[in-house]
Structure formats: C-alpha cells, structure tokens
Enzyme design. Structure first.
Site, PDB file in Angstrom:
ATOM      1  N   HIS A 130      44.516  30.915  84.066  1.00  0.00           N
ATOM      2  CA  HIS A 130      44.060  29.633  83.530  1.00  0.00           C
ATOM      3  C   HIS A 130      45.181  28.949  82.734  1.00  0.00           C
ATOM      4  O   HIS A 130      45.544  27.800  83.012  1.00  0.00           O
ATOM      5  CB  HIS A 130      42.828  29.868  82.644  1.00  0.00           C
ATOM      6  CG  HIS A 130      42.242  28.622  82.059  1.00  0.00           C
ATOM      7  ND1 HIS A 130      41.120  28.018  82.584  1.00  0.00           N
ATOM      8  CD2 HIS A 130      42.616  27.860  80.997  1.00  0.00           C
ATOM      9  CE1 HIS A 130      40.840  26.934  81.873  1.00  0.00           C
ATOM     10  NE2 HIS A 130      41.721  26.815  80.897  1.00  0.00           N
ATOM     11  N   GLU A 131      45.723  29.676  81.778  1.00  0.00           N
ATOM     12  CA  GLU A 131      46.767  29.071  80.931  1.00  0.00           C
ATOM     13  C   GLU A 131      48.028  28.771  81.740  1.00  0.00           C
ATOM     14  O   GLU A 131      48.717  27.782  81.490  1.00  0.00           O
ATOM     15  CB  GLU A 131      47.086  29.966  79.733  1.00  0.00           C
ATOM     16  CG  GLU A 131      45.900  30.220  78.788  1.00  0.00           C
ATOM     17  CD  GLU A 131      45.157  28.961  78.329  1.00  0.00           C
ATOM     18  OE1 GLU A 131      45.798  27.892  78.239  1.00  0.00           O
ATOM     19  OE2 GLU A 131      43.937  29.060  78.074  1.00  0.00           O
TER      20      GLU A 131
HETATM   21 ZN    ZN Z   1      41.816  25.073  79.746  1.00  0.00          ZN
END
Ligand code: ZN
Length: 480
Positions: free
Chosen positions: A244-245
C-alpha cells in the site's frame, strides 16, 4: 518550507526521542507560521493576477489555476479560526486517545462538540453552494460534491451490501488462521522490502522505516519515505501495508521532479493517491498472478508457517471476507461500507441532524444495519478513527474514491497492456509501472481528479469496474 516540516514530522514518527516532543512542536509551528504567511501574502495574489492568461490546457495554465485554488483556500479562513482549530484539535486529539483507551465516549464528547461547531464556522468562511459538507468534500477532492459522491456511492453501497449478504450465506467458508501463524519479524521486514523493490519502489530515492502507524511521506525530489509496522502473528498487516505505502511512494517518485514546488509537481488528489496504493495492495497484491511469483518466495522466507500450505489455500486466506468492527482491518468487500457509514454520520453531525451526544447510538445502529454485528464498546465503534479529533471531516470519502478509481484504472491497464497478468506472474511489473506513470503520475495536478480518471480510462468515474471485480473474484472464492 513544507518539505522541511515533512522531514521533521517523519523524524518525530520514526527516530526522535520522546523527550524531544515539545521542542519539535515549536519547530513545526515556526515552519507552519512562516509557510502560512507566504501562502497568504498579498504579493502572491498580485503575482497570480499577472500570471493569468496562459494558453488553455497548458501546464502553465494548470499551475496558475491550482496555485490560485490553494491561495483562495488559505486566505478564506480568518487567522483566529485557524488558530482556534489548531489549538482545539491538538487538545482534542489527546482527549480522544484517552477516551479510546478507556472506551469512554463522554471524555471525547465536549471536544467533538467544539470541533463540529468550528467546522460549521469553517464551512461558512469557505463558502458553499448547497450543503456545508460540499466544502469539505471539495477540499480533499477538488471538484466533487456530496451529490457527485452520492451518484457513485449509493449504487456501490447497494451492490456491496448484496454481495456481503451472499458471502455470509455461502456454505463455503474460508480459513485464514494460517495468516496468524508465527512470521518472524526480521524475515517479514526483508520479504516486504524485497517485494516493494520488485514492484518498483526505488530505494535509491526512498526509505522504509518502522512506525506505530504506517504512512508515506514525500520529502522532495529523490526522497520519498515509507513506514510500516510488524506483528509477529500477522502476515497480512505488514505485507499488504508495505505494498500500500509503496503504491503511494511510486506515485510520488513518478511525479515530474522538475516541477517540484508547483502544482504540476504535486499529486492530483487524496482519492487519486489512494487509488495508487489500493491498486498495488488489492488489485495486484491480492491477485493470483502476483502470488504465482511471490508464493514460492514466501514459502522460502517463512518455511515454518507456509512450508506445507498449498498456493490456493493461501490465496483464499488473503481474500477472506468477514465483517469486523475496525475499518483498518477490513477486507476489500466490507471496507467501503465502513466509509459510507462514516460519511453518513459526519454529514448528519455537520448539518445538525445528529447531536454529538447521540453519535455512539447512531453509529451502533448503522453498524448493525450494514454489518449485521454490533460493537460492544465505543473503541470498536465511533472512537476508533483519529480523523474527527483532528477536524478532518470529508476526508473519509477519498478512501472509497481511491478504491473506485483503482478498479477502473486497473481494468483499463489490463485491457491496454498485452499479457499483463502473465508478466505479473513472472514478477515483472515494469509495463504496469510505466503505464501508470504515463496515465496518472506524471500529470501532477494538470487535471482535476474526475478528469484525470476519465482521460486515463476513457470513462467517467463509476462504481461499475469495482463491482465487476468484486463480484467475479468473491463469486469464485465463495462459490456464489
Ligand atoms: Zn493510503
């Protein structure tokens, strides 16, 4: 100035000793004050006026348009209100932490009442056409309104609710206990880092460190920092957190470094940013092709936990759907339902239809309606998120928009890139990364979010791609 503040904030969350908190707050407030003065300087307005009249559709025109938007947003708020908001939310945040810990909403209630009153004043100061909520929607997702969001969210909510009903009624269970076996943290950190590098996060221009709450902090050209947290008895939290990051990080790394400091060098919106993280986390990272490449590597990294697990068993485990109280633990199907509930309640708080005192009851009612389970205390309910304590009304919808955009963008990428699934199955993500850069990243704030998605995918943002993706995927996982 803002990017200097970013370095200090990143440091505060990662390496700074606790005793430095007070001095760091003074440093940050000094920089915020300096930046605010420049952002609202009358000289800036004169410069913006002189810069008008650039060629229509040019990057220069977009820079002037967006710089003016930022300027107008900054000057519309009276300094007393800005100060009162900052002061109140910093105290409210402390009260919220305590209230959540003790599971006692009344400790937070007077603060939330103050914040709601201040947000109403903020909406009046900023101005709006129809509804005070429009102000805050537009603040985070330029050009959107309560109404435009409803056109996407209402049908999506119905479709998700129907799908969840079918999943809960399915006789085919999914066992995800294997994700809670022992996954030694050093091996997790190494595996997650390798995956981030493989999908294309450039560690020559970025870092990955450990924090309590994961985030991506863009510092400037050549410096994008990710953070993550690790739990020895959870495979998914850290791994999908890093994907995600890294998705956020690759967006930042894909911006035009030459345009740094201008809107053309900035990400389009919160929703578009979230589309990039969700695309990698869910649409790529929870897909079969991805694990064709990564599962044998995962087995090598975690022989004890995964050595005897079949790939299909693993795939099903990482795609288990289960109503749960906490938004950040939610799966792909229930996640947006958490968002719609928050958006509904924050609109009611702002309009006055819902009194702050009645929030816990209203939350639990709505939760039981949407998820068929009822929180037993407010830490599992209306006290779980930090957003309202910080005055961030209207922010939640950008998470759901991110999912909607991601589905549409990913579907288009699969249509346009020859053999994308086959490349992903070989651990080759270069084509997808280039495509995303070409269609999304490099444009900065040239277009408003809705237009950017339309240009990238050939269609206006709609829930169709997300619904099709979820129906197909979970229809198969749960034998619907
Ligand atoms: Zn996010």
């Amino acid at each position: 100035l803002d990017s200097c503040a970013s370095v200090l904030s990143w440091d505060q969350e990662t390496y700074m000793p606790d005793a430095g908190t007070e001095h760091r707050a003074r440093q940050l407030s000094l920089l915020a004050g300096l930046a605010h003065r420049r952002k609202t300087a009358p000289a800036l307005r004169e410069l913006l006026d002189r810069a008008e009249g650039r060629a229509a559709g040019s990057p220069e025109e977009a820079n002037v348009r967006e710089a003016r938007r930022d300027y107008d947003l900054s000057v519309k708020l009276p300094p007393e209100l800005v100060e009162e908001l900052a002061h109140t939310t910093s105290l409210a945040r402390r009260a919220w932490v305590e209230a959540r810990k003790k599971r006692e909403f009344p400790l937070f209630r007077p603060w939330l009442e103050k914040i709601v009153a201040l947000k109403r004043r903020e909406a009046e100061a900023r101005g709006y056409a129809e509804d005070p909520y429009d102000t805050f929607v537009d603040l985070y997702e330029a050009g959107e309104t309560r109404e435009s969001l409803a056109r996407i969210f209402t049908p999506l909510r119905e479709a998700l609710s129907a799908l969840l009903g079918k999943i809960l009624g399915s006789s085919r269970g999914v066992d995800d206990a294997l994700l809670r076996r022992r996954y030694p943290i050093p091996a997790q950190a190494e595996f997650a880092r390798r995956a981030a590098a493989r999908i294309g996060f450039d560690f020559g221009r970025g870092r990955l460190d450990v924090t309590a709450h994961p985030f991506c902090s863009p510092i400037g050209p050549g410096d994008t920092r990710l953070t993550n947290r690790y739990d020895e008895h959870s495979f998914g939290e850290a791994f999908f957190g890093v994907l995600h990051e890294a998705g956020h990080g690759m967006y930042e790394q894909g911006l035009d470094a030459g345009a740094f400091g201008t809107p053309m060098g900035e990400a389009c919106s919160f929703g578009v940013h979230e589309s990039q993280s969700r695309l990698w986390e869910n649409f790529v990272g929870r897909g079969r092709p991805f694990w064709r490449h990564f599962f044998p590597e995962a087995q090598k990294a975690f022989p004890e936990a995964l050595g005897h697990v079949a790939p299909e068993e693993f795939y099903r485990a990482i795609n288990a759907v289960r109503p749960s109280f906490i938004r950040t633990d939610a799966d792909e199907v229930t996640y947006n339902l958490h968002i719609f509930l928050r958006a509904e309640l924050e609109q009611a708080l702002l309009s006055g239809d819902l009194a702050v005192a009645d929030l816990p009851g209203a939350w639990n009612e709505a939760f039981a309606r949407d998820f068929r389970i009822r929180p037993s205390h407010d830490a599992d309910g209306c006290l779980q998120d930090v957003h309202w304590s910080g005055g961030s009304f209207g922010y939640f919808p950008t998470y759901a928009l991110g999912n909607v955009y991601a589905a549409q963008i990913h579907a288009k990428a699969r249509e346009e890139i020859d053999g994308l699934d086959a490349s992903v199955a070989k651990g080759d993500f270069a084509d997808l990364r280039r495509w995303l850069n070409e269609k999304v990243h490099r444009h900065g704030r040239h277009h408003r979010p809705r237009r950017l998605v339309e240009l990238a995918t050939g269609a206006r943002p709609s829930p169709d791609a997300l619904v099709a993706h979820l129906d197909a995927k979970y229809g198969e996982v749960y034998g619907l």
